[in-house]
Enzyme design. Sequence first.
Site, PDB file in Angstrom:
ATOM      1  N   GLY A  74     -23.934 -16.083 -15.890  1.00  0.00           N
ATOM      2  CA  GLY A  74     -24.115 -14.727 -15.419  1.00  0.00           C
ATOM      3  C   GLY A  74     -24.200 -13.724 -16.547  1.00  0.00           C
ATOM      4  O   GLY A  74     -24.945 -12.734 -16.465  1.00  0.00           O
ATOM      5  N   THR A  75     -23.447 -13.946 -17.622  1.00  0.00           N
ATOM      6  CA  THR A  75     -23.496 -13.036 -18.759  1.00  0.00           C
ATOM      7  C   THR A  75     -24.894 -12.984 -19.355  1.00  0.00           C
ATOM      8  O   THR A  75     -25.427 -11.897 -19.634  1.00  0.00           O
ATOM      9  CB  THR A  75     -22.473 -13.469 -19.831  1.00  0.00           C
ATOM     10  OG1 THR A  75     -21.154 -13.299 -19.304  1.00  0.00           O
ATOM     11  CG2 THR A  75     -22.616 -12.644 -21.096  1.00  0.00           C
ATOM     12  N   GLN A 181     -20.083 -12.466  -8.018  1.00  0.00           N
ATOM     13  CA  GLN A 181     -18.914 -12.689  -7.167  1.00  0.00           C
ATOM     14  C   GLN A 181     -19.252 -12.724  -5.686  1.00  0.00           C
ATOM     15  O   GLN A 181     -18.440 -13.163  -4.873  1.00  0.00           O
ATOM     16  CB  GLN A 181     -17.865 -11.604  -7.417  1.00  0.00           C
ATOM     17  CG  GLN A 181     -17.153 -11.737  -8.749  1.00  0.00           C
ATOM     18  CD  GLN A 181     -16.339 -13.005  -8.858  1.00  0.00           C
ATOM     19  OE1 GLN A 181     -16.034 -13.669  -7.880  1.00  0.00           O
ATOM     20  NE2 GLN A 181     -15.979 -13.371 -10.088  1.00  0.00           N
ATOM     21  N   SER A 201     -24.078 -16.836 -11.034  1.00  0.00           N
ATOM     22  CA  SER A 201     -23.495 -17.852 -11.908  1.00  0.00           C
ATOM     23  C   SER A 201     -23.024 -19.013 -11.044  1.00  0.00           C
ATOM     24  O   SER A 201     -22.286 -18.820 -10.074  1.00  0.00           O
ATOM     25  CB  SER A 201     -22.327 -17.267 -12.694  1.00  0.00           C
ATOM     26  OG  SER A 201     -21.784 -18.229 -13.571  1.00  0.00           O
ATOM     27  N   HIS A 203     -20.918 -21.496 -11.488  1.00  0.00           N
ATOM     28  CA  HIS A 203     -19.541 -21.996 -11.461  1.00  0.00           C
ATOM     29  C   HIS A 203     -18.644 -21.201 -10.509  1.00  0.00           C
ATOM     30  O   HIS A 203     -17.490 -21.561 -10.286  1.00  0.00           O
ATOM     31  CB  HIS A 203     -18.948 -22.062 -12.869  1.00  0.00           C
ATOM     32  CG  HIS A 203     -18.510 -20.763 -13.450  1.00  0.00           C
ATOM     33  ND1 HIS A 203     -17.190 -20.375 -13.466  1.00  0.00           N
ATOM     34  CD2 HIS A 203     -19.197 -19.772 -14.067  1.00  0.00           C
ATOM     35  CE1 HIS A 203     -17.082 -19.200 -14.067  1.00  0.00           C
ATOM     36  NE2 HIS A 203     -18.283 -18.818 -14.439  1.00  0.00           N
ATOM     37  N   THR A 239     -35.272 -26.080 -23.389  1.00  0.00           N
ATOM     38  CA  THR A 239     -35.372 -27.193 -22.447  1.00  0.00           C
ATOM     39  C   THR A 239     -34.443 -26.967 -21.264  1.00  0.00           C
ATOM     40  O   THR A 239     -33.275 -26.618 -21.425  1.00  0.00           O
ATOM     41  CB  THR A 239     -35.002 -28.510 -23.144  1.00  0.00           C
ATOM     42  OG1 THR A 239     -35.870 -28.696 -24.259  1.00  0.00           O
ATOM     43  CG2 THR A 239     -35.135 -29.681 -22.189  1.00  0.00           C
ATOM     44  N   CYS A 327     -12.476 -13.325 -18.211  1.00  0.00           N
ATOM     45  CA  CYS A 327     -13.128 -13.016 -19.486  1.00  0.00           C
ATOM     46  C   CYS A 327     -12.319 -12.051 -20.337  1.00  0.00           C
ATOM     47  O   CYS A 327     -12.624 -11.860 -21.505  1.00  0.00           O
ATOM     48  CB  CYS A 327     -14.521 -12.443 -19.236  1.00  0.00           C
ATOM     49  SG  CYS A 327     -15.637 -13.612 -18.448  1.00  0.00           S
TER      50      CYS A 327
END
Length: 397
Positions: A74-75, A181, A201, A203, A239, A327
């Site tokens: 996401g960052t 989120q 994101s 995860h 890749t 974070c």
Amino acid sequence: MSDRPIIYFDHNATTRVAPEVLAAMQPFFERLWGNPSSAYGFGRAVTSHLDEAREKVAALIHAEPREIVFTSCGTESNNTAIASALRVAPEKRHVVTTAVEHSANLAFGRDLERRGHEVTFLPVQPDGSLDLGRLQQALRPDTALCSVMLANNETGVLFPVAEIAALCRSHGVPFHTDAVQAAGKLKVDVGEIGCDMLSLSAHKLHAPKGIGLLYVRRRCRFHPYILGGHQERGRRGGTENVPYIVGFGRAAELAQARLRDRPGQVRALRDRLENGLQQAVPGVHRNGGTQPRLPNTANLAFDGVEAEAMLLLLDRLGLCASSGSACTTGALEPSHVLSAMGLEPMRARGSIRFSLGPDNTDAEVDYALQHIPEVVRNLRAISPLAPGPAERPAADP
């Protein structure tokens, strides 16, 4: 670590990889490990699986597959969106965002300021909401992008991104939203939002860390952030991370099924935990408005308690929660989100985020309600910061 089972109430930080996701990824480590950009059949055999995964994640946000750019997280997606908007309109050197965004936006914004750009970090109200009048006033002819998150990662407060997108459109300003989120917890529809770009994101969706996406609306002007080969239709060099992309696709499928079949399960658990703590422990306050917010997130301030000490004792009991964004863990300053909402430093430092997930159970909530009040009482007994009985305000209604 003890043998006590872990009770995980920190799903906004990350999620375990679902067994179905791991099973979907396994063949791409063992048998289908070719490079999809290769000219020979062994490599090309992977391409169809990439296409299928792209269709699955696109379906989660009601986008077209060709509007999906796979990234590392996401960052990267947030950074890419802002950098692209500035590159395609170099005459525009102003960005609008909020003071409660993820650090991916805040750090990038501060770096832009050091390089001569102007960034408006909009304040929020005490309940965490955004004044749309102030946002509209901040939009200027030289604004290259407005970026506002869909859901705050610490409080769960939702922003009216469809209204914000409409305001931006009326001013000719592209709009990006960080939906990291929200996806998997709420319906996310890029058409209904009207955004030009959107970040996710994997995860946060029971897929591995290290894979994300940026939605880029058709006909939205775009400049790649990572330059290299022709991958991702020339929009992101490098890749493709095939196993993780496949896992992302499978996780998106599972998330859609949960939204359809179990929409209120996590909310009910969250409410029982939140209400139970407010009833059992005096001097507990909810941070952020009740609605609209994510169905899984409760951010609570405990008077007279340091969050880090409380988290340490909860960890010994096998309870995982957090004092804010993963974070920024380890930062000495109070949460920037809670500070932007106007919380006094002591209250901000005594705030804990509980974020539940689909695997949590009533028994786990019962365990938390049994032990957390005792932890708070013990900490208050040794804390010079704890208010006396007459000073402790009643729990929020």
